[in-house]
Design a protein around this motif. Structure first.
Motif, PDB file in Angstrom:
ATOM      1  N   ARG A 128      -4.321 -10.088   4.873  1.00  0.00           N
ATOM      2  CA  ARG A 128      -4.597  -8.699   4.495  1.00  0.00           C
ATOM      3  C   ARG A 128      -5.927  -8.291   5.123  1.00  0.00           C
ATOM      4  N   GLN A 173      -0.518   2.468   5.797  1.00  0.00           N
ATOM      5  CA  GLN A 173      -0.871   2.455   4.377  1.00  0.00           C
ATOM      6  C   GLN A 173      -1.036   3.880   3.847  1.00  0.00           C
ATOM      7  N   SER A 183       1.317  -1.470  -0.104  1.00  0.00           N
ATOM      8  CA  SER A 183       1.588  -2.875   0.208  1.00  0.00           C
ATOM      9  C   SER A 183       2.053  -3.617  -1.043  1.00  0.00           C
ATOM     10  N   PRO A 207       2.198  -5.362   8.883  1.00  0.00           N
ATOM     11  CA  PRO A 207       3.142  -4.787   7.924  1.00  0.00           C
ATOM     12  C   PRO A 207       4.564  -4.746   8.455  1.00  0.00           C
TER      13      PRO A 207
END
Length: 243
Positions: A128, A173, A183, A207
């Motif tokens: 992340r 995002q 997420s 992602p």
């Protein structure tokens, strides 16, 4: 309830399913030590599995009988698998460079990170944005194998590509947030910090191209890329490199 990883759950369920089919779909509570012994011996003698594969099956069945059915197995005398792990074929630096040249964009960066930082494919895809530390040239690996955390090196040569991917991940995002999603989050953490999925820090570096339902919370979210995406791209790159 015991906090095992989702991957471990799937592995245990897979072995338990195989055990049930091996015993003509009988319920495990009607079976016991002898049936477990026969199944583990079958894996070693007929399937010729590696030692670690046999251990995975054993762990799954011991967990089921001990923790779920409350029928401890006790001593199990079974044939140990004799197939050992083979020595790995290690690519030279030139061969690695040749393979990397065949890859593009995110796939190339993922493989470069795996090679340069010593990451498993799952560790790479689980990164992340808040796990990346440019100041210390480091990556934080959280809840890796055996639930261990560690810090590893991030090559300065990859800074530019990583920063570019971070910008793309943040855009994904923000677009997801407009739709009320974000997420995927660990269920307990998601309950404790219900708006954390909106934080750029929790966005995945890699992602997925589509959203999905979280397997536990059933909340719509965006997970990281599936490992098969990287594996297929790497397999093709190795073929194109003529290795």
């Amino acid at each position: 309830m015991r906090g095992y990883s989702y991957k471990t759950e799937k592995s245990y369920l897979g072995w338990i399913r195989q055990f049930i089919y091996f015993n003509n779909k009988q319920h495990p509570q009607n079976l016991g030590t002898e049936e477990v012994k026969s199944f583990l011996t079958f894996l070693a003698v007929d399937r010729h599995v590696a030692v670690n594969t046999q251990k995975s099956a054993l762990n799954a069945l011991v967990f089921m009988y001990d923790k779920v059915l409350k029928q401890p197995l006790g001593e199990i005398g079974f044939t140990l698998a004799t197939k050992q792990r083979s020595l790995p074929l290690v690519l030279s630096e030139l061969e690695v460079q040749t393979v990397l040249k065949q890859l593009k964009d995110g796939n190339k960066l993922a493989v470069a990170l795996m090679y340069g930082s010593g990451l498993r494919v799952s560790e790479c895809l689980n990164l992340r944005l808040h796990d990346i530390d440019f100041d210390q040239n480091a990556l934080r690996i959280i809840n890796s194998k055996e639930n261990k955390d560690r810090v590893t090196l991030l090559s300065p040569r990859l800074f530019g590509a990583v920063r570019q991917l971070i910008e793309q991940a943040i855009v994904v995002q923000k677009n997801d947030n407009l739709l009320g999603i974000g997420s995927s989050m660990p269920p307990a953490l998601g309950r404790k910090y219900p708006n954390a999925f909106r934080s750029p820090g929790w966005a995945f570096l890699f992602p997925s191209t589509t959203t999905c339902l979280h397997p536990i919370s059933k909340i719509e979210c965006r997970h990281h890329l599936h490992p098969s995406v990287i594996r297929k791209a790497l397999k093709l790159a190795v073929s194109q490199a003529g290795i």
